[in-house]
Enzyme design. Structure first.
Site, PDB file in Angstrom:
ATOM      1  N   ASP A 282       0.507 -65.549 -83.976  1.00 10.66           N
ATOM      2  CA  ASP A 282      -0.001 -66.859 -83.544  1.00 10.66           C
ATOM      3  C   ASP A 282      -0.438 -67.689 -84.743  1.00 10.66           C
ATOM      4  O   ASP A 282      -1.319 -67.274 -85.501  1.00 10.66           O
ATOM      5  CB  ASP A 282      -1.183 -66.640 -82.599  1.00 10.66           C
ATOM      6  CG  ASP A 282      -1.754 -67.932 -82.048  1.00 10.66           C
ATOM      7  OD1 ASP A 282      -1.096 -68.981 -82.180  1.00 10.66           O
ATOM      8  OD2 ASP A 282      -2.858 -67.875 -81.467  1.00 10.66           O
TER       9      ASP A 282
ATOM     10  N   HIS B  19       0.141 -66.420 -78.975  1.00 13.79           N
ATOM     11  CA  HIS B  19      -1.021 -67.199 -78.548  1.00 13.79           C
ATOM     12  C   HIS B  19      -1.611 -66.657 -77.240  1.00 13.79           C
ATOM     13  O   HIS B  19      -0.957 -66.643 -76.208  1.00 13.79           O
ATOM     14  CB  HIS B  19      -0.590 -68.650 -78.376  1.00 13.79           C
ATOM     15  CG  HIS B  19      -1.707 -69.650 -78.453  1.00 13.79           C
ATOM     16  ND1 HIS B  19      -2.667 -69.638 -79.441  1.00 13.79           N
ATOM     17  CD2 HIS B  19      -2.010 -70.717 -77.666  1.00 13.79           C
ATOM     18  CE1 HIS B  19      -3.503 -70.636 -79.265  1.00 13.79           C
ATOM     19  NE2 HIS B  19      -3.139 -71.300 -78.191  1.00 13.79           N
TER      20      HIS B  19
ATOM     21  N   SER C 143      -7.361 -70.276 -76.485  1.00 12.36           N
ATOM     22  CA  SER C 143      -7.136 -71.440 -77.331  1.00 12.36           C
ATOM     23  C   SER C 143      -8.393 -72.316 -77.327  1.00 12.36           C
ATOM     24  O   SER C 143      -9.489 -71.823 -77.588  1.00 12.36           O
ATOM     25  CB  SER C 143      -5.889 -72.191 -76.867  1.00 12.36           C
ATOM     26  OG  SER C 143      -5.420 -73.091 -77.834  1.00 12.36           O
TER      27      SER C 143
END
Length: 491
Positions: free
Chosen positions: A426, A451, A170
């Site tokens: 995601d 994710h 991320s």
């Protein structure tokens, strides 16, 4: 983007964090079974301001990191370094088992570094979130922290000839990309999992994120999308009639809403629940960013389609995120969810303040829902709205185009040795790099991945596409290590 936890969990975390010793082993749960973490917690004396010799002099702060040499071939094996992102570093270390599994294969030293202003790495203690103290929270300072830490720890550990590979998920994945761009002399390669380096630079469509959240639920059943849309429409009608007692009853709110702002807050809280389930749509239950059942998007759709009372179904679906333990007897609108400069959520507690500041300065997150390309109420967050909010909250004016200049935007073709991994489930994926740009700028797409699922440890429920992706990542990283070791030997 930020993690979300229940109010009770945040309260416990805030009070327990300061009681932790500087070096200890931590138990973790994997599929309900407790196992011992291999990491030892330590602190590094870090420079406060890497770029101004007058403002802080040679001031320092204590930056937390976790380290294990359990698998390392001392002085020879590579260094795997996780570029910590917006939260407590233990949360990332205990949910990134692929890195330690790969370390065991490739005999690597593993370090997880905590990002300044998060967890216990607070440069000015609880004053860190005051103005002007918070001004030292920038991506550039964080990257310099990691580069200095890597360089000095390699000296201390007699690892100067050991190639360094950075990992991140991320925002942490973004930092891994930036480390390779800015400090290629320090790191030989980067695995950037679910790193939205394009959308956070203001590139792309502001409607993309919530459109892709919607697509996840639509893929289970188009009726699921329509049920969610219908529930929000019913909520809108109740709000327009100011039937606030009915809204309180339907959503089990602790207090009745009394204004359009309260209804806006409720819409944000509900939208955020769907965001979290889409991001964390893993094939097994997890305890990362809250407690999630296996396949939460499927569970949510089953809940939304469980009866004719759409508002009750919407409430029960949100409870998957906000009341997974069933402890809460009512929902407090303003303690479970904080509106901030990140429409995908800032989380709660001190970490949310840090991320809000970053979203007000460098990280561009002007995403919107519109009820046309997505199933959510129209909720805008334009550059003008961002500027007004950030000026009032932090006395700053965002620089919406800064990442394009500082970190290259989409002009990455001259970079090298970066893996961009993304999962099709995601909603962040289409804000990142989905196509390989060269033989060493490699995009890996995981059809059944959510994710940064590839950073998690292996599990019997892992889909075949994930197993294949991890094998490719491992092979590429091994090749990078081999090439860098040969280069170092020639020096």
């Amino acid at each position: 983007m930020r993690q979300i936890m229940s109010f009770l969990t945040v309260t416990v975390a805030v009070f327990c964090a300061e009681a932790l010793p500087h070096s200890y082993f931590k138990l973790r749960k994997h599929r309900g079974v407790k196992t011992e973490s291999p990491f030892t917690e330590k602190y590094f004396t870090q420079t406060l301001d890497h770029f101004n010799f007058n403002s802080m002099g040679n001031g320092t702060f204590s930056q937390r990191y976790l380290i294990t040499d359990k698998y390392w071939e001392k002085g020879v094996g590579p260094v795997f370094f996780y570029t910590g992102n917006e939260g407590d570093i233990w949360d990332f270390a205990l949910n990134s088992g692929f890195i330690t599994e790969l370390a065991a294969q490739q005999r690597a030293l593993v370090i997880f570094a905590e990002h300044r202003y998060y967890g216990t790495s607070l440069p000015f203690g609880h004053d860190s979130f005051n103005i002007p103290e918070i001004g030292l929270l920038t991506v550039e300072q964080a990257l310099a922290d990691y580069s200095v830490m890597i360089t000095e720890l390699k000296q201390q550990l007699a690892a100067t000839q050991c190639p360094v590979i950075v990992f991140g998920g991320s925002y942490g994945g973004m930092l891994s990309v930036y480390m390779r761009l800015k400090y290629p002399n320090v790191v030989a390669g980067a695995l950037a999992a679910s790193a939205p380096i394009l959308s956070t630079a203001g590139l792309g469509d502001s409607r993309q994120f919530f459109r892709d959240v919607t697509a996840d639920f639509e893929s289970i059943a188009p009726e699921c999308r329509e049920a969610v849309r219908g529930a929000f429409h019913q909520l809108k009608e109740l709000a327009e009639n100011q039937d606030y007692s009915h809204i309180q009853s339907e959503f089990s709110l602790c207090k009745p809403p009394s204004s359009a702002q309260d209804v806006h807050q409720l819409n944000g809280l509900l939208r955020n629940a769907f965001t979290m389930m889409a991001m964390l749509d893993y094939p097994y239950s997890t305890h990362f960013m809250g407690n999630m059942p296996a396949n939460p998007v499927k569970v949510a759709c089953e809940t939304m389609l469980s009866g004719s009372d759409l508002l009750a179904n919407l409430r029960n679906t949100a409870a998957i995120v906000y009341n997974s333990t069933g402890v809460l007897t009512c929902f407090d609108l303003y303690s479970l969810y904080l509106e901030c400069a990140d429409p995908t959520g800032c989380g709660l507690g001190f970490n949310s303040m840090a991320w809000d500041y970053q979203a007000c300065t460098e990280v561009n997150l002007c995403f919107e829902s519109n009820n046309v390309t997505d199933m959510f109420p129209p909720m805008t967050f334009t550059e003008a709205e961002r500027e007004r909010y950030c000026s009032k909250r932090w006395a700053v004016v965002p620089r919406p185009d800064w990442f394009k200049t500082q970190f290259w935007g989409d002009a990455l073709s001259t970079a090298s040795n970066i893996i961009f991994s993304n999962g099709d489930l995601d909603p962040w994926a289409n804000g990142g790099v989905r196509k390989s740009l060269s033989s060493s700028l490699i995009a890996i797409n995981i059809p059944e991945g959510a994710h940064h699922l590839d950073l998690r440890g292996h599990d019997d429920a892992d889909p075949a596409s994930l197993v294949t992706a991890r094998k490719t990542e491992a092979d590429v990283i091994a090749q990078w290590v081999k090439m860098e070791r040969s280069r170092l030997l020639r020096l």
